[in-house]
Write a protein that holds these residues in place. Structure first.
Motif, PDB file in Angstrom:
ATOM      1  N   THR A 138      -5.018  18.114  21.437  1.00  0.00           N
ATOM      2  CA  THR A 138      -4.330  17.407  22.517  1.00  0.00           C
ATOM      3  C   THR A 138      -5.289  17.085  23.652  1.00  0.00           C
ATOM      4  OG1 THR A 138      -2.232  18.509  21.988  1.00  0.00           O
ATOM      5  CG2 THR A 138      -2.440  17.521  24.181  1.00  0.00           C
ATOM      6  N   VAL A 139      -6.164  18.037  23.988  1.00  0.00           N
ATOM      7  CA  VAL A 139      -7.170  17.807  25.028  1.00  0.00           C
ATOM      8  C   VAL A 139      -8.104  16.673  24.614  1.00  0.00           C
ATOM      9  CG1 VAL A 139      -9.178  18.798  26.195  1.00  0.00           C
ATOM     10  CG2 VAL A 139      -7.086  20.137  25.979  1.00  0.00           C
ATOM     11  N   ASP A 140      -8.526  16.672  23.336  1.00  0.00           N
ATOM     12  CA  ASP A 140      -9.386  15.595  22.841  1.00  0.00           C
ATOM     13  C   ASP A 140      -8.719  14.236  23.019  1.00  0.00           C
ATOM     14  OD1 ASP A 140     -11.128  17.542  22.120  1.00  0.00           O
ATOM     15  OD2 ASP A 140     -11.037  17.195  19.962  1.00  0.00           O
ATOM     16  N   SER A 141      -7.447  14.151  22.630  1.00  0.00           N
ATOM     17  CA  SER A 141      -6.723  12.881  22.719  1.00  0.00           C
ATOM     18  C   SER A 141      -6.578  12.409  24.163  1.00  0.00           C
ATOM     19  CB  SER A 141      -5.338  13.017  22.076  1.00  0.00           C
ATOM     20  OG  SER A 141      -5.437  13.289  20.697  1.00  0.00           O
ATOM     21  N   LEU A 142      -6.281  13.338  25.076  1.00  0.00           N
ATOM     22  CA  LEU A 142      -6.110  12.957  26.477  1.00  0.00           C
ATOM     23  C   LEU A 142      -7.435  12.528  27.103  1.00  0.00           C
ATOM     24  CD1 LEU A 142      -3.589  15.685  27.674  1.00  0.00           C
ATOM     25  CD2 LEU A 142      -3.130  13.264  27.259  1.00  0.00           C
ATOM     26  N   LEU A 143      -8.530  13.199  26.731  1.00  0.00           N
ATOM     27  CA  LEU A 143      -9.840  12.805  27.246  1.00  0.00           C
ATOM     28  C   LEU A 143     -10.253  11.434  26.703  1.00  0.00           C
ATOM     29  CD1 LEU A 143     -11.827  16.178  27.126  1.00  0.00           C
ATOM     30  CD2 LEU A 143     -11.121  14.905  29.158  1.00  0.00           C
ATOM     31  N   GLN A 144      -9.949  11.197  25.440  1.00  0.00           N
ATOM     32  CA  GLN A 144     -10.233   9.879  24.871  1.00  0.00           C
ATOM     33  C   GLN A 144      -9.416   8.803  25.568  1.00  0.00           C
ATOM     34  OE1 GLN A 144      -9.623  10.243  20.622  1.00  0.00           O
ATOM     35  NE2 GLN A 144     -11.042  11.967  20.486  1.00  0.00           N
ATOM     36  N   MET A 145      -8.188   9.141  25.954  1.00  0.00           N
ATOM     37  CA  MET A 145      -7.339   8.196  26.661  1.00  0.00           C
ATOM     38  C   MET A 145      -7.962   7.784  27.989  1.00  0.00           C
ATOM     39  SD  MET A 145      -3.687   8.843  28.554  1.00  0.00           S
ATOM     40  CE  MET A 145      -4.614   9.569  29.911  1.00  0.00           C
ATOM     41  N   LEU A 146      -8.668   8.705  28.654  1.00  0.00           N
ATOM     42  CA  LEU A 146      -9.244   8.413  29.953  1.00  0.00           C
ATOM     43  C   LEU A 146     -10.255   7.275  29.904  1.00  0.00           C
ATOM     44  CD1 LEU A 146      -9.822  12.016  31.400  1.00  0.00           C
ATOM     45  CD2 LEU A 146      -8.034  10.378  32.029  1.00  0.00           C
ATOM     46  N   THR A 147     -10.930   7.135  28.769  1.00  0.00           N
ATOM     47  CA  THR A 147     -11.998   6.136  28.690  1.00  0.00           C
ATOM     48  C   THR A 147     -11.693   4.981  27.744  1.00  0.00           C
ATOM     49  OG1 THR A 147     -13.096   7.452  26.967  1.00  0.00           O
ATOM     50  CG2 THR A 147     -13.782   7.830  29.235  1.00  0.00           C
ATOM     51  N   ASN A 148     -10.790   5.146  26.802  1.00  0.00           N
ATOM     52  CA  ASN A 148     -10.581   4.144  25.760  1.00  0.00           C
ATOM     53  C   ASN A 148     -10.225   2.769  26.327  1.00  0.00           C
ATOM     54  OD1 ASN A 148     -10.127   2.978  23.180  1.00  0.00           O
ATOM     55  ND2 ASN A 148      -7.941   3.432  23.359  1.00  0.00           N
ATOM     56  N   GLY A 149     -11.174   1.848  26.248  1.00  0.00           N
ATOM     57  CA  GLY A 149     -10.925   0.466  26.633  1.00  0.00           C
ATOM     58  C   GLY A 149     -10.992   0.164  28.110  1.00  0.00           C
ATOM     59  N   LYS A 150     -10.867   1.174  28.965  1.00  0.00           N
ATOM     60  CA  LYS A 150     -10.755   0.917  30.407  1.00  0.00           C
ATOM     61  C   LYS A 150     -12.067   0.440  31.016  1.00  0.00           C
ATOM     62  CE  LYS A 150      -7.230   4.410  30.360  1.00  0.00           C
ATOM     63  NZ  LYS A 150      -7.266   4.367  28.880  1.00  0.00           N
ATOM     64  N   PHE A 151     -13.145   1.106  30.647  1.00  0.00           N
ATOM     65  CA  PHE A 151     -14.423   0.748  31.255  1.00  0.00           C
ATOM     66  C   PHE A 151     -15.039  -0.470  30.587  1.00  0.00           C
ATOM     67  CE2 PHE A 151     -13.669   5.179  32.302  1.00  0.00           C
ATOM     68  CZ  PHE A 151     -13.856   5.140  33.680  1.00  0.00           C
ATOM     69  N   LEU A 152     -14.692  -0.715  29.328  1.00  0.00           N
ATOM     70  CA  LEU A 152     -15.063  -1.997  28.716  1.00  0.00           C
ATOM     71  C   LEU A 152     -14.326  -3.128  29.418  1.00  0.00           C
ATOM     72  CD1 LEU A 152     -15.164  -1.176  24.894  1.00  0.00           C
ATOM     73  CD2 LEU A 152     -17.078  -1.873  26.331  1.00  0.00           C
ATOM     74  N   GLY A 153     -13.061  -2.874  29.776  1.00  0.00           N
ATOM     75  CA  GLY A 153     -12.305  -3.856  30.539  1.00  0.00           C
ATOM     76  C   GLY A 153     -12.939  -4.093  31.901  1.00  0.00           C
TER      77      GLY A 153
END
Length: 382
Positions: A51-66
């Motif tokens: 769950t921690v892995d998934s939430l940490l991935q959520m923090l960065t997934n696509g946002k900084f590329l955007g």
């Protein structure tokens, strides 16, 4: 808008380090890129670690590329304004910039990293270069049309995932990491498969480029009352609405991958733009250690983008130190630790370099290549 914009380099630096935060999960997964994609979000709630892995991935997934896409649009608008002030033709030599960026991205893809974004930024920049000087109605029309295409693409992908007709990753495309040359050969052989996402998000990138250009011209980066109002709106919509939606799509599982990455993440990126700009504009003029380092990364963004993928490959892949095979099972601990180490190297290296040179190393070579064909021999005097 005169002088150098204080927040601009900080935003670029945050986007580069944040992009590393997204890609680091690919490098640190024991099975590489396809292993990461196959596992993405599938273990949410299985145990605390997953769950921690998934939430940490959520923090960065696509946002900084955007955010990086928005910054490219801002950069394009700055180039356009500069050309207009100097009375130069537009897009003129800017198209040569796009060609160089395309070539640089192709080299980066083949030699280093299968998820390079520079190639697609180069393609989008050509279209937006012709649109940035048009009226607001023309730009709005293109943004609406491209936004509709993006929504259709996201809808089709989501339906395919929900009905079980597809998966995020393809185990048949496992990229070799035991040999650098084998990786190069795989990226060439599976060019279409590895480049597919980039072509799918060309409409979204067009929207973000145009949005960045329009926000710049509207004064979104200014340290003024007008700028502050725009920044507050970006934070309210981007973070106040985007983050809760992003959490929902993460909890919903991998079937909502496309909604998470191509709809929610770009919305959060606008919130980051507003929040970071507002924060920087309220800081004291002299940058501290952290802000100075992030600014240096932003001023040498192309160099740092390439360097982070080279360093991560050397550290994690089997043809390098092979740390992913040995420590990848640690999940977030290894991923975050590797991100911190590489980020520190980038900040220290960029700070050292930018104190001595006006441009980053890649930027210097790129600038020489850009100016080379523009040189003209003086006419012979008879």
């Amino acid at each position: 808008m005169g002088g150098r914009i204080t927040a601009l380099d900080v935003l670029r630096g945050v986007a580069i380090l944040g992009t590393l935060g997204s890609n680091i999960w690919i490098f640190t997964h024991p099975q590489g890129a396809m292993g990461f994609l196959l596992d993405f979000g599938s273990d949410f709630g299985a145990d605390v670690g997953d769950t921690v892995d998934s939430l940490l991935q959520m923090l960065t997934n696509g946002k900084f590329l955007g955010l990086l896409s928005i910054m490219f649009g801002i950069g394009l608008a700055i180039q356009h304004d500069s050309a207009v002030r100097r009375g130069q033709r537009w897009p003129g030599w800017y198209l040569w910039r796009s060609a160089l960026l395309l070539f640089e991205g192709l080299l980066h893809y083949v030699l280093i990293f299968e998820f390079d974004v520079l190639m697609f930024y180069a393609i989008v920049s050509v279209l937006v270069a012709f649109l940035v000087g048009c009226g607001s109605r023309v730009q709005s029309g293109w943004m609406i049309a491209m936004g509709a295409v993006n929504l259709a693409v996201v809808g089709l992908i989501t339906v395919a995932l929900l009905t079980g007709g597809s998966t995020v990753g393809d185990p048949a495309l496992a990229l070799a990491t035991d040999s650098w040359w084998s990786g190069v050969q795989d990226r060439i052989e599976y060019f279409g498969a590895f480049r597919a996402e980039g072509f799918l998000v060309l409409p979204l990138s067009t929207v973000l480029f145009l949005a960045g250009a329009r926000l710049y011209k509207a004064g979104a980066l200014e340290d003024s009352d007008r700028g502050a109002r725009i920044q507050r709106r970006l934070v309210v919509w981007g973070l106040g609405v985007g983050v809760p939606l992003n959490v929902l799509t993460t909890v919903a599982g991998p079937d909502w991958f496309a909604v998470d990455r191509y709809l929610c993440a770009p919305l959060v990126a606008f919130g980051l733009l507003g929040g970071i700009t507002a924060l920087v504009n309220r800081m004291r003029p002299e940058p501290g250690l952290v802000r100075g380092g992030v600014t240096a990364v932003g001023r040498s963004a192309l160099s740092c983008y390439i360097a982070q993928n080279v360093i991560a490959s050397v550290l994690c892949y089997q043809w390098g130190l092979g740390l992913a095979q040995r420590f990848g099972h640690l999940g977030a601990v290894f991923a975050v630790g590797t991100w911190l180490v590489i980020s520190a190297l980038l900040v220290l290296g960029a700070s050292w370099w930018m104190r001595r040179f006006p441009r980053g190393p890649v930027e210097t070579l790129w600038d020489k290549a850009y100016r080379a064909p523009q040189r003209r021999r003086p006419a012979a005097v008879l």
